[in-house]
Write an enzyme that holds these catalytic residues in place. Sequence first.
Site, short mmCIF file in Angstrom:
data_model
loop_
_atom_site.label_atom_id
_atom_site.label_comp_id
_atom_site.label_asym_id
_atom_site.label_seq_id
_atom_site.Cartn_x
_atom_site.Cartn_y
_atom_site.Cartn_z
N GLU A 191 5.35 4.22 11.40
CA GLU A 191 3.90 4.05 11.58
C GLU A 191 3.61 2.98 12.62
O GLU A 191 2.65 3.10 13.39
CB GLU A 191 3.24 3.71 10.25
CG GLU A 191 3.13 4.88 9.30
CD GLU A 191 2.15 4.61 8.17
OE1 GLU A 191 1.24 3.78 8.35
OE2 GLU A 191 2.29 5.23 7.11
N GLU A 240 0.84 -1.20 0.00
CA GLU A 240 0.00 0.00 0.00
C GLU A 240 0.88 1.25 0.00
O GLU A 240 0.56 2.24 -0.67
CB GLU A 240 -0.91 -0.03 1.22
CG GLU A 240 -1.76 1.21 1.41
CD GLU A 240 -2.45 1.23 2.78
OE1 GLU A 240 -2.60 2.33 3.35
OE2 GLU A 240 -2.80 0.15 3.28
#
Length: 478
Positions: free
Chosen positions: A169, A92
């Site tokens: 993240e 992604e």
Amino acid sequence: MATSVCRVGSTLGRVFAKTHRPILLSLRRGQASVSYAQSLLGAPETRLTALDNGLRVASEDSGHATCTVGLWISAGSRYESEKNNGAGFFLEHMAFKGTKKHSQIALEQQVESMGAHLSAYTSREHTAYYMKTLAKDLPKAVELLSEVVQNCSLNEADIEQQRAVVLNELEEVGSNLQEVCLDLLHSTAFQGTPLGQSVLGPTNNARSLTRQDLVDYINSHYKAPRMVLAAAGGVNHDELVGLAKSHFSGLSFEYEGDAVPVLSPCRYTGSDIRVRDDDMPLAHVAIAVEGASASSPDIVPLMVANAIVGSYDLTYGGGKHLSSRLARLVVEHNLCQSFQTFLSSYSDTGLLGVYFVTDRYHIEDMMHWTQNAWMNLCTTVTESDVARGRNALKASLVGQLNGTTPICDDIGRHILNYGRRIPLAEWDARIDAVTPKMMHDVCSKYLYDKCPVVAAIGPIEQLPIYNRMRSAMYWLRF
């Protein structure tokens, strides 16, 4: 990366632009121009076409000046192994870093020149790449999406750059305690199965995934029969089918050695997982039972059940006059900061539960009243409770589809889950069919005397032991 586009050109606005005359709206009581039932029946039709290679094309033409178009794929963390868990999430990030035809800068410039917004997400069973843009730019949007999905460059330098981003993240997601709590809930509910894996994957995998791992993941899962090209807004279906044939007809539908990826069955295990940290100010707790699959007929009664239990936040007005009985108890006894119900449905199973945030002194009471609300659904639910739940669920379903992007997402997921888009009128009829007896039967099937799964983080010394929570899943009544 790209600018967002606001939706413009509503029906009323177009009529006003054409007539240049003031439009008088009747505000007399009881004289609505279009009833709720009429609005459901008048919703645009969702058209579905399958290409020769198995790719499905679905669209809803609402006549808006903007549209959202995207690819929804049956791929996610559930299709990953322990070794490559996190590959879908890593891809992604790689998707918008350039293709074989466009560099990252060129791709960003093309998207920005259209005033579009390009995005993606990965879940446990689905992956989506989508773009919101002006309706006239649909051909260019489909072309860019085909490039992103089929011809991602996957340069080693970009992979190393995104590896650092993914690791950051993973650190940041630890501060989102709701997400952490629900991930822990899945990990213990479906322990030892792929559904227990997180979407982001472990840190070790983020450090060790190679370019070949990503290529193998694409070759294994990005196949035409597992993809849906969905669009909503100002979209002509025949034009969209033509664009799909031009850009996606080369997508493979064959697997090397006929090794078709098959979802392994997921075993639910009633259990609990606790991460105690007395330095934290609030406890985050989730309790759930095994729920229905996405295609189960029981899904609607369970959605109504969640609407009856309701939700609460300190910022809500209403106080003791809230419609949810559990919310009124929370206000009266100051039981928690917030709570919300959830129903996570997958292809063959699901989780039905409640997540709440409270201080260290009210965990036991909040858990008691949460389980009490579940037992009431199984034993003493009334017609008025069910009617309120039905109305709340209808409002929620309609309110979620408030733009081309959520409608497009709804189309993509429905085609993957059900093989068709279930219209709002059908949802409405299925919700109206829920009765107190049906609620009693379905809730007894999934809730009564079932083993719960519990995840808790923070100052959770007061959280009852598992056997006590298990014993609260039934009532001794004489």
